[in-house]
Design an enzyme around this catalytic site. Structure first.
Site, short mmCIF file in Angstrom:
data_model
loop_
_atom_site.label_atom_id
_atom_site.label_comp_id
_atom_site.label_asym_id
_atom_site.label_seq_id
_atom_site.Cartn_x
_atom_site.Cartn_y
_atom_site.Cartn_z
N LEU A 60 0.82 -1.21 0.00
CA LEU A 60 0.00 0.00 0.00
C LEU A 60 0.86 1.26 0.00
O LEU A 60 1.73 1.42 0.83
CB LEU A 60 -0.90 -0.02 1.25
CG LEU A 60 -1.89 1.14 1.37
CD1 LEU A 60 -2.93 1.09 0.28
CD2 LEU A 60 -2.55 1.13 2.75
N ASP A 61 0.58 2.16 -0.92
CA ASP A 61 1.25 3.45 -0.98
C ASP A 61 2.76 3.34 -1.19
O ASP A 61 3.52 4.24 -0.83
CB ASP A 61 0.97 4.29 0.28
CG ASP A 61 -0.51 4.56 0.46
OD1 ASP A 61 -1.24 4.49 -0.54
OD2 ASP A 61 -0.94 4.82 1.59
#
Lengths: 299, 299, 299, 299
Positions: free
Chosen positions: C243-244
């Site tokens: 994520l990210d």
């Protein structure tokens, strides 16, 4: 219930000692809380001596308290408050205005064919970012009627030619009056407004798609390309009779390169324009803008 | 003649109605003119309820007028003024400080080998941009001694190793005290200061060559390169015992591209660092910065 | 008539002398004009030695000329052109791709409730700024269905809960396939996509409303407020299973002050988000982005 | 040993198919590696048709290889290389120039009293950021002589009055020639150079402390203040006989507010000026700048 209501006072006066204290005490002696205060003294002004500017946001929830009633001479109302403030302002030779948060400003948008700024303003109003209503959109073309429809805002088409300009402007003014408009926003409205119109209309904010005072007039991106600038900009200003000369409210810029042709400058510039216009409209609606000669003070 | 002398008061207190009026009236009742005033209410604070912050710049030229003398109980001096203000502040449960414009702050600069920030601070002080004296530069290397000499500032070399750190920090503290230093600026000083040092030293401003909270610790530009960011930054903050965690005073950024290697990021970053550091030092010297938990309020 | 058709080649290979000449000569010997060319050599790469990247935009209007026919071995077509290029690329150990300007990319937008990025992408596509079609919008809520309707784009609501996630993602994948989608844009789609989904989907671009790598995860503006940063940002990146953490395509920032609460950071950030997302989508659609490890090269 | 030597070729020619391939092949057929290449085609030019621009950085370490010797007709030297390139350029009707990395450019700085840009250039040269020597500083005042001394650069004071201008400019030209100066940088040199001077001098880069084309001429920050702009800027350009009209190399801006008086605009602007000037000088020294009419192409 008026518990959330706020009054925003904007004051401009000759500078003098004790102004902050006098203005703040006026409200504190009535038991009214100042939620936000900012002030600025402009040392050099076109009108001569130093001038003082202040913005005061006042919580009105205690306007009916005994302290306020007594201080206002036996009856407290918005009118008695503003009457009392008017006296104080008179003694300070101040120009002033007041706006109440529960009396939402009514904004008309004037457009031609370019949709970006129009969508932008409508979306920001919808999301609560712009504290206003938008009861009226006027176009000199029909191109953007469907956008207005999507947002369920009345749209009036008033075409204009050099010959019909006086009649068209009269029709626009009539619509503005009927709809009780407080502010006009030119969202890429490709018409120059006459001095006569501006004298009768509410304040008018325009977006110029160039970094004023460079590139006044038509086709600023093409001018910028020809001059080979490395940065382009946009300028939101109050419309005055002198085209692109009104007091600047907000500006911003974007970096460009030699590789971008005029069309690409237009594209990059559009992102700047709409942000600059929205910021200027917001500052106006929040009563942060004071015009002082050719300059603006943003409080 | 004290005509130009100004006092800058910084106040932080629990929020309450009428604070602006009470603080402003304190000075106006003494006949002292408020030249500049700004305030801010922080709604959510780490300490709980809303807090009020105000900066007031007061012209002291009429401190000896009959009005001031009477208001201060028969004798007017800076001490009687600050004593009277202390009483008011006490009643508001306020933390506060005052600085006088004719008592110039004394700043020490700590450096290692990198000259850019040092030159920058010295030049800005010389040009009058930073309202301070710089009576002392300390290096843990001799590399920048000649720069100090060019500007005729005493330079002390205090090398440091892990073993000698306590002794070296004691020597630095001794120099700071002897020179009556009010503010320490770490201009790319490549040493971590101990909690013990920070407790005894005046406020310390550090420049971190990364966009905090990203890229804490060593070699931030190399970290930024590896992560492929498109924008790099620099952060000026107060030094605290937690490395790179102190309250941020100022930040700025620059756009970079994939074509720039770590060395080029260093070069671009240098231009950001020095501007950010200078702005932070200036804000501190103008008494604009209040620390509130992990945040700063810039008034 | 194919006179305006262009082919854009993206090449990544180990660096070697003469690569620009070999690649450019391939086309010039066929009589095909190179309209735009840019290249970059990455000295330090995660894969080891230096790597060479090039983007070539080729005018195909003379693909049927005798010179091209002869050079391609007797018959000239897009297939024979790409087959011949594949041979060259093979000899260079290059990864490569080609896109034809008259084969418009098909983009699906995934949304939840936030309308700004969605409107922005639709408007830019409408104005010709994004060279793509948008045949499909998928929401995990119905909130934005009317926006899709206004622009006459099919909208599918596929709600998701932790339990139904596998089924929902399968349904999304099915829609992407049926609509021949080339690119998925997460326009504030408030769901984490599984690794399994990402492996089967076309490339996915996400907008993170924080300045990565700072403020990963949820509520980045609230994190930024708590940390007291002076600048906020937004990051467009390819979605990966971490994520990210995916390769960053574009970032931008806006200056904020202590006076802005988390809500105001959200407002300011929205203007950054949509511009950053649009720039990233545009760069991808123009075939300017090459992923190299955790970095992107923008040609 | 010439292993690190590089040649940078700058080419401008009428656009034609196959130019990238022809230019790149010229070097690859000699076995010389192209380290960096960028090109741009300007569609609309003042001279009429589209023009092609290319910058090629070539590694000369294999200039004495058999392949190069054979390709250059039996003897390989820089002269034989440039002679051969001149033939190719002639056939393309190209204007071109070449610079060798081991032949360091010699830059003269002209100053008056303002030290910031001078320090900045000297520090950047010292740190290796500007690939040049600075063997000469000329002032029309003595104010900055001590700065030059600190950096051990010869300083000549050549005062100027309207009457002595021709003689002073002749003296400046004489110094430029004696010191074999390749580039003149006006680092806040408060004199207008005559057309006659510019015709005889090497290229001259000037920093204008305003955002051209707005605010030409004297006191641009005061003009900006009076007009109430919200953003100020600086512009580096080649000096031409028309004051502040020369081709722009680089620009940048900084945000300002109504609260800043003219003096503060000067202070903020100084930080922009020096960065803009340094970037322009660096771009020129790296042979990235091509002038095309009133525009520049930065390759």
């Amino acid at each position: 219930m008026s518990s959330a209501a706020r009054a925003t006072f904007l004051i401009a006066s000759p500078d003098a000692p004790g102004l902050v204290a006098r203005l703040a005490s006026f409200f504190s002696e009535l038991g009214l809380n100042i939620i936000d205060a900012s002030n600025h003294t402009e040392v050099f002004t076109e009108s001569g001596g130093p001038r003082f500017f202040m913005r005061l946001v006042v919580d009105l929830s205690r306007l009916e308290s005994p302290q306020a009633v007594q201080g206002l001479g036996g009856s407290s109302s918005r009118k008695s408050l503003t009457d009392a403030f008017a006296k104080l302002a008179g003694s300070l030779q101040a120009e002033w205005s007041v706006a109440f948060s529960d009396r939402v400003a009514r904004v008309a948008i004037l457009v031609t064919k370019e949709p970006v700024c129009l969508y932008d303003l409508l979306l920001r109003q919808q999301s609560g970012e712009l504290p206003c209503e938008i009861p009226l959109i006027i176009g000199n073309h029909t191109a953007l009627e469907s956008v207005a429809e999507n947002f369920r805002v009345p749209f009036f088409t008033l075409p204009v030619t050099p010959d019909t300009k006086p009649a068209q402007e009269a029709a626009v003014l009539d619509l503005l009056r009927r709809h009780h408009i407080d502010l006009v926003v030119l969202a890429r409205y490709m018409q120059v407004l006459t001095d006569d119109f501006l004298k009768q209309a509410p304040p008018v904010i325009n977006i110029h798609h160039g970094f004023l005072p460079a590139f006044q007039g038509a086709k600023p991106y093409h001018q910028a390309y020809a001059r080979g600038v490395k940065i382009i900009g946009a300028t939101a200003h109050y419309a005055t009779k002198d085209l692109d000369q009104g007091p600047i409210i907000e500006q911003d810029v974007a970096r460009v390169s030699h590789a971008m042709g005029p069309e690409e400058l237009v594209r990059v510039g559009r992102d700047v324009e709409r942000v600059v216009l929205a910021r200027a409209v917001r500052a106006h609606l929040e009563r942060r803008v004071v015009v002082e000669g050719r300059r603006t003070i943003i409080l």
